[in-house]
Enzyme design. Structure first.
Site, PDB file in Angstrom:
ATOM      1  N   ILE A 129     -15.208 -38.869 -30.444  1.00 41.19           N
ATOM      2  CA  ILE A 129     -16.059 -39.633 -29.523  1.00 41.19           C
ATOM      3  C   ILE A 129     -15.332 -40.040 -28.247  1.00 41.19           C
ATOM      4  O   ILE A 129     -15.855 -40.824 -27.465  1.00 41.19           O
ATOM      5  CB  ILE A 129     -16.687 -40.869 -30.206  1.00 41.19           C
ATOM      6  CG1 ILE A 129     -15.628 -41.752 -30.875  1.00 41.19           C
ATOM      7  CG2 ILE A 129     -17.755 -40.457 -31.191  1.00 41.19           C
ATOM      8  CD1 ILE A 129     -16.212 -43.037 -31.463  1.00 41.19           C
ATOM      9  N   GLY A 130     -14.131 -39.523 -28.017  1.00 41.60           N
ATOM     10  CA  GLY A 130     -13.508 -39.772 -26.717  1.00 41.60           C
ATOM     11  C   GLY A 130     -12.056 -40.169 -26.794  1.00 41.60           C
ATOM     12  O   GLY A 130     -11.432 -40.164 -27.858  1.00 41.60           O
ATOM     13  N   ASP A 185      -9.744 -56.553 -17.887  1.00 37.74           N
ATOM     14  CA  ASP A 185     -10.095 -55.177 -17.532  1.00 37.74           C
ATOM     15  C   ASP A 185     -11.578 -54.920 -17.796  1.00 37.74           C
ATOM     16  O   ASP A 185     -11.950 -53.893 -18.346  1.00 37.74           O
ATOM     17  CB  ASP A 185      -9.225 -54.177 -18.294  1.00 37.74           C
ATOM     18  CG  ASP A 185      -9.286 -52.772 -17.695  1.00 37.74           C
ATOM     19  OD1 ASP A 185      -9.591 -52.651 -16.490  1.00 37.74           O
ATOM     20  OD2 ASP A 185      -9.036 -51.801 -18.429  1.00 37.74           O
ATOM     21  N   GLY A 228      -9.034 -42.927 -24.649  1.00 33.33           N
ATOM     22  CA  GLY A 228      -8.920 -44.095 -23.792  1.00 33.33           C
ATOM     23  C   GLY A 228      -7.494 -44.342 -23.384  1.00 33.33           C
ATOM     24  O   GLY A 228      -6.674 -43.428 -23.341  1.00 33.33           O
ATOM     25  N   ASN A 229      -7.179 -45.616 -23.113  1.00 37.88           N
ATOM     26  CA  ASN A 229      -5.851 -45.971 -22.618  1.00 37.88           C
ATOM     27  C   ASN A 229      -4.750 -45.577 -23.584  1.00 37.88           C
ATOM     28  O   ASN A 229      -3.684 -45.142 -23.179  1.00 37.88           O
ATOM     29  CB  ASN A 229      -5.772 -47.483 -22.380  1.00 37.88           C
ATOM     30  CG  ASN A 229      -6.688 -47.932 -21.260  1.00 37.88           C
ATOM     31  OD1 ASN A 229      -7.074 -47.133 -20.425  1.00 37.88           O
ATOM     32  ND2 ASN A 229      -7.034 -49.205 -21.260  1.00 37.88           N
ATOM     33  N   LYS A 250      -9.995 -45.823 -33.539  1.00 34.07           N
ATOM     34  CA  LYS A 250      -9.064 -45.439 -32.481  1.00 34.07           C
ATOM     35  C   LYS A 250      -7.723 -45.109 -33.127  1.00 34.07           C
ATOM     36  O   LYS A 250      -7.150 -45.930 -33.843  1.00 34.07           O
ATOM     37  CB  LYS A 250      -8.894 -46.561 -31.465  1.00 34.07           C
ATOM     38  CG  LYS A 250      -7.958 -46.199 -30.312  1.00 34.07           C
ATOM     39  CD  LYS A 250      -7.589 -47.398 -29.469  1.00 34.07           C
ATOM     40  CE  LYS A 250      -8.746 -47.905 -28.656  1.00 34.07           C
ATOM     41  NZ  LYS A 250      -8.290 -48.955 -27.694  1.00 34.07           N
TER      42      LYS A 250
END
Length: 343
Positions: free
Chosen positions: A10-11, A123, A13-14, A33
């Protein structure tokens, strides 16, 4: 980790890549994650976990647990089936004022809750604002990697965040109030929902970060003539986009602003909705897992054998069939101190 099976990617990130997983017993979907063990388990990761686990609110992604595989630290959390608010705006171009208010009210509710626990996000942006899968989507704030706790830490003074959303005072090297900086970022989110563009980018050269920063420092923005925005909404934006943080509107004042109060959902008057309780893991357990994850790993490949699942090939987390993509760098999240040459 044997209780979860992978559904799809699903992707990224940082800090890592994310997978959609299903609990084999409850059939509930979660987002996980994965962060590579070793040097990548830094203070941002620990801060994200410790701050996120303490937040229980309907407008914040629910933290479930943190686990270890042979090669990765895994953060298990609520899955937001509606995706990013950013994607919804990209599809729509921009929102009506009523729709923008609907999402902004929820965003402020979640941020206000964080601030009540002395946690500032630092953020806030559309990409960190997810939506659940309901017909009237519920906002879910995520990604607490840059968050700062006033209980555990001093006032922030580092320049972090995403340039388009960053408050003027964050560009200095002095201490600043992270809560008031969050207000500015919420204002940017509202503006983008209404206009479909960032408030401080130069329309003729939107990728020039120096121009963006110059406009941020002056709080220089305009609402295009083709966008219909009420006077009340314009007034709220003018109170948010104030370069001097001491004169900027506060979250509490936003909550009492006439534009914000219009069509405010009943549950926001009554406080937080009932939510599931905090993670069943103790702070001590989580700290131990994080410390273990920081140790250099000797396993050569993949996620094989995590959780003792060995060479199983059923697609469960930790099976030998697991294949993580290389971690991507999010180039939007940069240290803007690198951009601070004379304007």
């Amino acid at each position: 980790m044997e209780r979860y099976e992978i559904v799809k990617d699903i992707g990224s990130g940082n800090f890592g890549v994310a997978k959609l997983v299903r609990d084999k017993f409850s059939k509930e979907l979660f987002a996980v994650k994965f962060i590579e063990r070793g040097q990548k388990i830094d203070e941002h990761v620990q801060r994200e976990i410790m701050n996120h686990r303490s937040l229980i609110h309907p407008n914040i992604i629910r933290f479930k647990e943190v686990l270890l595989t042979a090669t990765h630290l895994a953060l298990v959390m609520e899955y937001a089936a509606g995706g990013e608010l950013f994607g919804r705006i990209c599809s729509a171009g921009r929102f009506s004022e009523d729709e923008a208010r609907f999402f902004f009210q929820q965003l402020i509710s979640g941020v206000n809750y964080c601030h009540s626990l002395q946690i500032c996000h630092r953020d806030l942006k559309l990409e960190n604002t997810l939506l659940d899968g309901s017909e009237a989507p519920r906002v879910k704030i995520c990604d607490f990697g840059y968050s700062k706790s006033g209980v555990l830490h001093s006032q922030p003074k580092t320049t972090v965040g995403t340039p388009a959303y960053i408050a003027p005072e964050v560009l200095s090297t002095k201490e600043y109030d992270g809560k008031i900086a969050d207000v500015w970022s919420c204002g940017v989110t509202l503006y983008v929902m209404l206009v479909g563009a960032y408030p401080f980018e130069d329309p003729s050269d939107p990728k020039d970060f120096r121009k963006t920063i110059g406009r941020i420092l002056k709080a220089q923005y305009a609402i295009p003539d083709y966008v219909r925005v009420s006077d009340e909404c314009r007034h709220l934006l003018s109170r948010i986009f104030v370069a001097n943080p001491e004169k900027r509107i506060t979250i509490e004042e936003i909550k009492n602003h006439s534009w914000f109060l219009k069509n405010l959902p009943v549950e926001m008057y009554e406080g937080s909705l009932m939510m599931n309780g905090p993670s069943t893991q103790t702070v001590e357990e989580i700290v131990w897992i994080i410390e273990e994850a920081r140790k250099p790993i000797t396993v050569a490949t993949g996620l094989a054998g995590a959780g003792g699942s060995g060479g199983s090939s059923n697609g469960a987390i930790g099976s030998s069939s697991m294949d993580l993509d290389d971690l991507d760098t999010d180039f939007d999240d940069i240290d803007t101190a690198d951009l601070l040459s004379p304007l």
